[in-house]
Design a protein around this motif. Structure first.
Motif, PDB file in Angstrom:
ATOM      1  N   ASP A 175      31.096  76.869  23.804  1.00 29.44           N
ATOM      2  CA  ASP A 175      30.391  78.130  23.601  1.00 29.44           C
ATOM      3  C   ASP A 175      28.938  77.905  24.009  1.00 29.44           C
ATOM      4  O   ASP A 175      28.641  76.946  24.711  1.00 29.44           O
ATOM      5  N   ARG A 176      28.032  78.759  23.587  1.00 28.90           N
ATOM      6  CA  ARG A 176      26.645  78.652  24.056  1.00 28.90           C
ATOM      7  C   ARG A 176      25.919  77.408  23.558  1.00 28.90           C
ATOM      8  O   ARG A 176      24.976  76.949  24.184  1.00 28.90           O
ATOM      9  N   HIS A 177      26.334  76.844  22.405  1.00 27.96           N
ATOM     10  CA  HIS A 177      25.587  75.748  21.796  1.00 27.96           C
ATOM     11  C   HIS A 177      26.407  74.511  21.457  1.00 27.96           C
ATOM     12  O   HIS A 177      25.870  73.560  20.888  1.00 27.96           O
ATOM     13  N   ALA A 178      27.714  74.522  21.750  1.00 28.84           N
ATOM     14  CA  ALA A 178      28.566  73.389  21.408  1.00 28.84           C
ATOM     15  C   ALA A 178      29.704  73.253  22.415  1.00 28.84           C
ATOM     16  O   ALA A 178      30.086  74.226  23.070  1.00 28.84           O
ATOM     17  N   VAL A 179      30.241  72.027  22.513  1.00 31.22           N
ATOM     18  CA  VAL A 179      31.321  71.773  23.453  1.00 31.22           C
ATOM     19  C   VAL A 179      32.228  70.680  22.896  1.00 31.22           C
ATOM     20  O   VAL A 179      31.752  69.728  22.264  1.00 31.22           O
ATOM     21  N   LEU A 180      33.521  70.833  23.129  1.00 33.32           N
ATOM     22  CA  LEU A 180      34.529  69.844  22.746  1.00 33.32           C
ATOM     23  C   LEU A 180      35.196  69.344  24.021  1.00 33.32           C
ATOM     24  O   LEU A 180      35.649  70.151  24.841  1.00 33.32           O
ATOM     25  N   VAL A 181      35.214  68.018  24.200  1.00 33.06           N
ATOM     26  CA  VAL A 181      35.802  67.426  25.397  1.00 33.06           C
ATOM     27  C   VAL A 181      36.746  66.292  25.015  1.00 33.06           C
ATOM     28  O   VAL A 181      36.669  65.756  23.915  1.00 33.06           O
ATOM     29  N   THR A 182      37.622  65.940  25.946  1.00 33.88           N
ATOM     30  CA  THR A 182      38.421  64.727  25.821  1.00 33.88           C
ATOM     31  C   THR A 182      38.147  63.857  27.038  1.00 33.88           C
ATOM     32  O   THR A 182      37.745  64.354  28.094  1.00 33.88           O
ATOM     33  N   TYR A 183      38.364  62.552  26.868  1.00 31.01           N
ATOM     34  CA  TYR A 183      38.224  61.618  27.982  1.00 31.01           C
ATOM     35  C   TYR A 183      38.991  60.351  27.652  1.00 31.01           C
ATOM     36  O   TYR A 183      39.371  60.121  26.502  1.00 31.01           O
ATOM     37  N   VAL A 184      39.232  59.535  28.675  1.00 33.87           N
ATOM     38  CA  VAL A 184      39.890  58.250  28.482  1.00 33.87           C
ATOM     39  C   VAL A 184      38.862  57.153  28.737  1.00 33.87           C
ATOM     40  O   VAL A 184      38.141  57.184  29.742  1.00 33.87           O
ATOM     41  N   MET A 218      22.616  73.588  33.996  1.00 31.49           N
ATOM     42  CA  MET A 218      23.865  72.861  33.883  1.00 31.49           C
ATOM     43  C   MET A 218      24.585  73.320  32.612  1.00 31.49           C
ATOM     44  O   MET A 218      23.962  73.548  31.584  1.00 31.49           O
ATOM     45  N   SER A 219      25.888  73.454  32.703  1.00 30.25           N
ATOM     46  CA  SER A 219      26.688  73.864  31.545  1.00 30.25           C
ATOM     47  C   SER A 219      26.673  72.770  30.481  1.00 30.25           C
ATOM     48  O   SER A 219      26.377  71.600  30.760  1.00 30.25           O
ATOM     49  N   LEU A 220      27.027  73.127  29.252  1.00 26.49           N
ATOM     50  CA  LEU A 220      27.137  72.110  28.205  1.00 26.49           C
ATOM     51  C   LEU A 220      28.209  71.082  28.555  1.00 26.49           C
ATOM     52  O   LEU A 220      28.059  69.900  28.255  1.00 26.49           O
ATOM     53  N   PHE A 221      29.286  71.527  29.193  1.00 22.51           N
ATOM     54  CA  PHE A 221      30.313  70.582  29.613  1.00 22.51           C
ATOM     55  C   PHE A 221      29.731  69.576  30.614  1.00 22.51           C
ATOM     56  O   PHE A 221      29.995  68.377  30.519  1.00 22.51           O
ATOM     57  N   ILE A 250      37.739  63.217  32.130  1.00 19.32           N
ATOM     58  CA  ILE A 250      36.927  64.051  31.237  1.00 19.32           C
ATOM     59  C   ILE A 250      37.393  65.495  31.405  1.00 19.32           C
ATOM     60  O   ILE A 250      37.392  66.024  32.518  1.00 19.32           O
ATOM     61  N   HIS A 251      37.795  66.112  30.297  1.00 14.91           N
ATOM     62  CA  HIS A 251      38.305  67.487  30.336  1.00 14.91           C
ATOM     63  C   HIS A 251      37.616  68.356  29.295  1.00 14.91           C
ATOM     64  O   HIS A 251      37.365  67.913  28.175  1.00 14.91           O
ATOM     65  N   LEU A 252      37.350  69.577  29.677  1.00 15.54           N
ATOM     66  CA  LEU A 252      36.817  70.575  28.759  1.00 15.54           C
ATOM     67  C   LEU A 252      37.944  71.122  27.895  1.00 15.54           C
ATOM     68  O   LEU A 252      38.983  71.538  28.409  1.00 15.54           O
ATOM     69  N   VAL A 253      37.748  71.106  26.577  1.00 15.13           N
ATOM     70  CA  VAL A 253      38.701  71.709  25.648  1.00 15.13           C
ATOM     71  C   VAL A 253      38.186  73.064  25.195  1.00 15.13           C
ATOM     72  O   VAL A 253      38.919  74.053  25.188  1.00 15.13           O
ATOM     73  N   TRP A 254      36.903  73.123  24.849  1.00 15.72           N
ATOM     74  CA  TRP A 254      36.300  74.348  24.321  1.00 15.72           C
ATOM     75  C   TRP A 254      34.788  74.271  24.497  1.00 15.72           C
ATOM     76  O   TRP A 254      34.203  73.201  24.400  1.00 15.72           O
ATOM     77  N   SER A 257      38.356  62.331  21.718  1.00 16.80           N
ATOM     78  CA  SER A 257      37.920  63.718  21.596  1.00 16.80           C
ATOM     79  C   SER A 257      36.497  63.670  21.057  1.00 16.80           C
ATOM     80  O   SER A 257      36.241  62.990  20.051  1.00 16.80           O
ATOM     81  N   ALA A 258      35.583  64.352  21.721  1.00 12.56           N
ATOM     82  CA  ALA A 258      34.183  64.309  21.317  1.00 12.56           C
ATOM     83  C   ALA A 258      33.618  65.718  21.226  1.00 12.56           C
ATOM     84  O   ALA A 258      33.844  66.551  22.109  1.00 12.56           O
ATOM     85  N   PHE A 259      32.881  65.959  20.143  1.00 16.87           N
ATOM     86  CA  PHE A 259      32.240  67.242  19.907  1.00 16.87           C
ATOM     87  C   PHE A 259      30.732  67.042  20.022  1.00 16.87           C
ATOM     88  O   PHE A 259      30.174  66.136  19.404  1.00 16.87           O
ATOM     89  N   PHE A 260      30.099  67.867  20.844  1.00 18.99           N
ATOM     90  CA  PHE A 260      28.664  67.787  21.092  1.00 18.99           C
ATOM     91  C   PHE A 260      28.006  69.116  20.741  1.00 18.99           C
ATOM     92  O   PHE A 260      28.601  70.176  20.929  1.00 18.99           O
ATOM     93  N   THR A 261      26.763  69.040  20.297  1.00 15.76           N
ATOM     94  CA  THR A 261      25.953  70.244  20.148  1.00 15.76           C
ATOM     95  C   THR A 261      24.730  70.126  21.047  1.00 15.76           C
ATOM     96  O   THR A 261      24.274  69.027  21.376  1.00 15.76           O
ATOM     97  N   GLU A 262      24.239  71.263  21.452  1.00 13.64           N
ATOM     98  CA  GLU A 262      23.078  71.321  22.328  1.00 13.64           C
ATOM     99  C   GLU A 262      21.840  70.806  21.594  1.00 13.64           C
ATOM    100  O   GLU A 262      21.620  71.143  20.431  1.00 13.64           O
TER     101      GLU A 262
END
Length: 139
Positions: free
Chosen positions: A86-95, A1-4, A80-84, A110-115
């Motif tokens: 990469d292999r180890h991190a993801v930035l998303v937005t949601y309501v 599964m993708s990070l998103f 929920i939308h993907l903003v950015w 806006s939420a930033f996650f790391t693997e």
């Protein structure tokens, strides 16, 4: 599964936890450990007030409000939308739509996650920024 995909699953799971944790009727069954493991080290949150909260403040606030509602609290997550990513991190937005005692509010987040393979959904929250949205009309 993708990070998103993992981040999307985590957003939905965390908000289901909040509904369970904040309801006096279901709080006893909620697993607070899952919430704590999803909050990464150095995690920061900026709620709509503009305050900057560190991980300890966020965890403490959630812990202190266990069972704060009596069946009159609900959350719905949309857009929920993907903003950015990469292999180890993801930035998303949601309501986030909340209903408390019949009043409805909405927040754009806006939420930033790391693997993190040992986090409940494979990602951990590192930064969360929320802002109020105008809610038009009533139900």
């Amino acid at each position: 599964m993708s990070l998103f995909g993992k981040a999307s699953a985590e957003i939905l799971a965390l908000h289901r936890f909040f509904v369970e944790w904040y309801d006096g009727a279901t709080a006893e069954a909620a697993d607070f450990g899952l919430f704590e493991r999803a909050m990464g080290p150095g995690m920061r949150m900026i709620p709509p007030s503009g305050a900057v909260l560190d991980r300890e403040a966020v965890v403490g606030h959630v812990r202190a409000n266990r069972g704060a509602f009596d069946g009159d609290f609900d959350i719905e997550i949309t857009d929920i939308h993907l903003v950015w990513e990469d292999r180890h991190a993801v930035l998303v937005t949601y309501v986030e739509w909340q209903r408390r005692a019949g009043a409805r509010t909405a927040r754009l987040a806006s939420a930033f996650f790391t693997e993190n393979p040992s986090a409940p959904n494979g990602v951990e929250w590192r930064h969360l920024h929320e802002t109020w949205m105008q809610v038009v009309g009533s139900e």
